[in-house]
Design an enzyme around this catalytic site. Structure first.
Site, PDB file in Angstrom:
ATOM      1  N   THR A 120       0.828  -1.209   0.000  1.00  0.00           N
ATOM      2  CA  THR A 120       0.000   0.000   0.000  1.00  0.00           C
ATOM      3  C   THR A 120       0.857   1.253   0.000  1.00  0.00           C
ATOM      4  O   THR A 120       0.607   2.205  -0.738  1.00  0.00           O
ATOM      5  CB  THR A 120      -0.940   0.006   1.213  1.00  0.00           C
ATOM      6  OG1 THR A 120      -1.849  -1.094   1.109  1.00  0.00           O
ATOM      7  CG2 THR A 120      -1.728   1.299   1.292  1.00  0.00           C
ATOM      8  N   CYS A 121       1.902   1.272   0.824  1.00  0.00           N
ATOM      9  CA  CYS A 121       2.741   2.465   0.971  1.00  0.00           C
ATOM     10  C   CYS A 121       3.270   2.952  -0.368  1.00  0.00           C
ATOM     11  O   CYS A 121       3.101   4.109  -0.734  1.00  0.00           O
ATOM     12  CB  CYS A 121       3.890   2.174   1.916  1.00  0.00           C
ATOM     13  SG  CYS A 121       5.111   3.502   2.002  1.00  0.00           S
ATOM     14  N   GLY A 167     -12.015  12.792   8.140  1.00  0.00           N
ATOM     15  CA  GLY A 167     -11.073  13.893   8.289  1.00  0.00           C
ATOM     16  C   GLY A 167      -9.816  13.490   9.024  1.00  0.00           C
ATOM     17  O   GLY A 167      -9.193  14.312   9.705  1.00  0.00           O
ATOM     18  N   GLU A 207     -16.485  14.866   8.825  1.00  0.00           N
ATOM     19  CA  GLU A 207     -15.846  14.123   9.913  1.00  0.00           C
ATOM     20  C   GLU A 207     -16.811  13.954  11.081  1.00  0.00           C
ATOM     21  O   GLU A 207     -17.433  14.915  11.532  1.00  0.00           O
ATOM     22  CB  GLU A 207     -14.585  14.856  10.370  1.00  0.00           C
ATOM     23  CG  GLU A 207     -13.937  14.334  11.635  1.00  0.00           C
ATOM     24  CD  GLU A 207     -13.563  12.866  11.555  1.00  0.00           C
ATOM     25  OE1 GLU A 207     -13.943  12.116  12.486  1.00  0.00           O
ATOM     26  OE2 GLU A 207     -12.912  12.455  10.578  1.00  0.00           O
ATOM     27  N   VAL A 256     -22.590  10.960   8.124  1.00  0.00           N
ATOM     28  CA  VAL A 256     -23.179  10.660   6.824  1.00  0.00           C
ATOM     29  C   VAL A 256     -24.220   9.562   7.024  1.00  0.00           C
ATOM     30  O   VAL A 256     -23.915   8.486   7.541  1.00  0.00           O
ATOM     31  CB  VAL A 256     -22.113  10.204   5.811  1.00  0.00           C
ATOM     32  CG1 VAL A 256     -22.766   9.845   4.479  1.00  0.00           C
ATOM     33  CG2 VAL A 256     -21.068  11.288   5.607  1.00  0.00           C
ATOM     34  N   ALA A 283       3.871   2.858   7.650  1.00  0.00           N
ATOM     35  CA  ALA A 283       4.867   2.090   6.912  1.00  0.00           C
ATOM     36  C   ALA A 283       6.142   1.876   7.721  1.00  0.00           C
ATOM     37  O   ALA A 283       6.708   0.773   7.737  1.00  0.00           O
ATOM     38  CB  ALA A 283       5.193   2.795   5.590  1.00  0.00           C
ATOM     39  N   HIS A 307      21.834  28.482  12.374  1.00  0.00           N
ATOM     40  CA  HIS A 307      20.926  29.625  12.199  1.00  0.00           C
ATOM     41  C   HIS A 307      21.184  30.262  10.834  1.00  0.00           C
ATOM     42  O   HIS A 307      22.346  30.414  10.430  1.00  0.00           O
ATOM     43  CB  HIS A 307      21.169  30.663  13.298  1.00  0.00           C
ATOM     44  CG  HIS A 307      20.395  31.933  13.097  1.00  0.00           C
ATOM     45  ND1 HIS A 307      19.064  32.031  13.429  1.00  0.00           N
ATOM     46  CD2 HIS A 307      20.764  33.139  12.581  1.00  0.00           C
ATOM     47  CE1 HIS A 307      18.645  33.258  13.140  1.00  0.00           C
ATOM     48  NE2 HIS A 307      19.662  33.950  12.621  1.00  0.00           N
TER      49      HIS A 307
END
Length: 459
Positions: A40-41, A178, A200, A234, A314, A438
């Site tokens: 899947t990854c 979501g 969501e 939903v 993963a 920096h």
């Protein structure tokens, strides 16, 4: 019948890593994969989504070019070229895995693997074969969860598995869920000009993460004109003319309808048990139950990755693969989940590791936190990425770092610095004393550490 020391079923980030690690322990290894290497990854998740999110980043950069004194004409883009580039990335990485397997002298069987009670593995591909393994590692992954909502089976919809193969950009889309998957796809589709609505059920998006991260991401997505409906359920789907109708119910119980061109179901993933149907393994809910060595209830059979739950990530599957392979090879390794980085690749990115503030308090720690805003960081201001923050969670008595939350640019790369401190039981004081370059975003870690000590300079 060929025999092997270890047979791995599933060639995803858990399975192929397990196979390679087992070969490095001097074992004779077979890997069984029904589809493409990478799981899947590589094929339907991490990699293609990040390729398309890069496209989204480029589109936003061009849209905002005038802020940097760069004037451009009308922008056009080609979905087919975007998909071609995504496929090139995938194919390159697939080829890399094949080369690694050849280098490790691992036999690859292309077909569906099914473990039998006698530890033979039946492989059904172009032909049917049976191989024998002294130990077996099950790494069959997961598939998109499809909720039993009225009418969903009557409409055409997308999942996270097939959304990468679209040939047209939808005018509008409702994303059901979501969580991490949903918000990443929302960012992709928004950049392509699609009118996006996230639905969501929880009271906020990415509900598994710190509320502060969720709040900032919500603000940014809404700024990009993405509609976010939380505490919303939903209840039904239907199709009218060329539109999908999503029937929703808000927290007050009011029913409304959304008319969209496309629907993406992204509520999570369910374990794939296709390889173990002939076995009677103990389960932990819907997942295969394993011990701390990742061994199942049947001796010599291990399971890793999405099929056992835990963190469906993963990099966790890869870590589990290495632990299971070493144990299958006769070593004694324990899987440790205390320091697992979690990343969301939206803009801004979200990265976290270890305990959240709430979890640390629940576990009895005397917690002290410090939060440093990117708005006062020179590199963030120069690159116009001032939205974000760094939050350190530490034990008040000793200053041991228990967790961290980072929101901003490149934080998915920065989070490993925190992981390293935690792995070495580092303290906030030690982080505060480290010299960071920096200007960089990473120096916010040092600033947050000094803030935690009450000795901040640029707060």
């Amino acid at each position: 019948m060929k025999t092997y020391d270890i047979v791995v079923i599933g060639g995803g980030p858990g399975g192929y890593v397990a196979a390679i690690r087992a070969s490095k322990e001097g074992k004779k290894v077979a890997l069984v994969e029904q589809g493409h290497l990478g799981g899947t990854c590589l094929n339907r998740g991490c990699i293609p989504s990040k390729a398309l999110l890069k496209h989204a980043e480029v589109i936003h950069t061009i849209r905002d070019a005038s802020k940097y004194g760069v004037e451009v004409g009308d922008m056009t883009f080609s979905l087919s070229k975007m998909m071609d580039r995504k496929n090139q990335v995938i194919n390159t990485l697939r080829g890399g895995i094949q080369a690694l397997l050849r280098g490790g002298k691992i036999d690859l069987y292309e077909g569906k693997g099914s473990v039998q009670p006698d530890k033979t593995v039946k492989v059904i591909g172009e032909k049917e074969e049976t191989i024998q393994g002294t130990s077996i590692i099950v790494a069959t992954g997961s598939f998109p969860t499809i909720p039993p909502i009225e009418g969903l089976d009557k409409i055409s919809y997308l999942t996270s598995d097939d959304v990468f193969d679209i040939t047209e950009i939808p005018e509008s889309i409702a994303i059901i869920g979501g969580g991490v998957i949903g918000v990443e796809f929302a960012s992709i589709f928004e950049s392509l000009g699609t009118n996006v609505t996230i639905v969501e059920m929880a009271d906020r998006i990415v509900p598994s993460e710190d509320p502060a991260a969720s709040q900032l991401l919500t603000k940014t997505l809404r700024k990009n004109k993405i509609t976010i409906l939380t505490s919303t359920k939903v209840t039904a789907f239907k199709e009218e003319a060329d539109k999908k109708i999503v029937v929703i119910q808000d927290e007050m119980g009011a029913n409304k309808e959304l008319a969209v061109s496309a629907v993406l179901v992204a509520i999570g993933r369910s374990p794939n048990h296709s390889a173990t149907e002939a076995l009677t393994l103990q389960k932990d809910g819907k997942f295969i139950k394993v011990n701390e060595k990742l061994e199942t209830s049947q001796s010599g059979i291990y399971a890793i990755g999405d099929v056992i739950g835990n963190w469906q990530l993963a990099h966790v599957a890869s870590a589990e693969g290495m632990v299971a392979a070493q144990n299958a090879a006769g070593l004694n390794k324990i899987m440790d989940y205390r320091i697992v980085p979690r990343c969301i690749y939206t803009s801004p990115e979200i990265a976290s590791v270890g305990l959240t503030e709430a979890q640390a308090k629940e576990q009895g720690y005397q917690v002290k936190t410090a939060t440093y805003q990117l708005a006062v960081n020179g590199k963030a201001l120069a690159s116009d990425h001032r939205e974000g923050f760094v939050k350190i969670i530490a034990d008040k008595e000793y200053g041991e770092i228990l967790g961290a939350l980072l929101v901003g640019p490149h934080v998915t790369d920065m989070i490993s610095q925190i992981s390293s401190y935690m792995q070495l039981e580092g303290t906030v004081e030690e982080m505060a004393e480290l010299i960071f370059p920096h200007p960089t975003i990473s120096e916010t870690l040092m600033e947050a550490a000094n803030d935690w000590l009450g000795k901040g300079i640029h707060s």
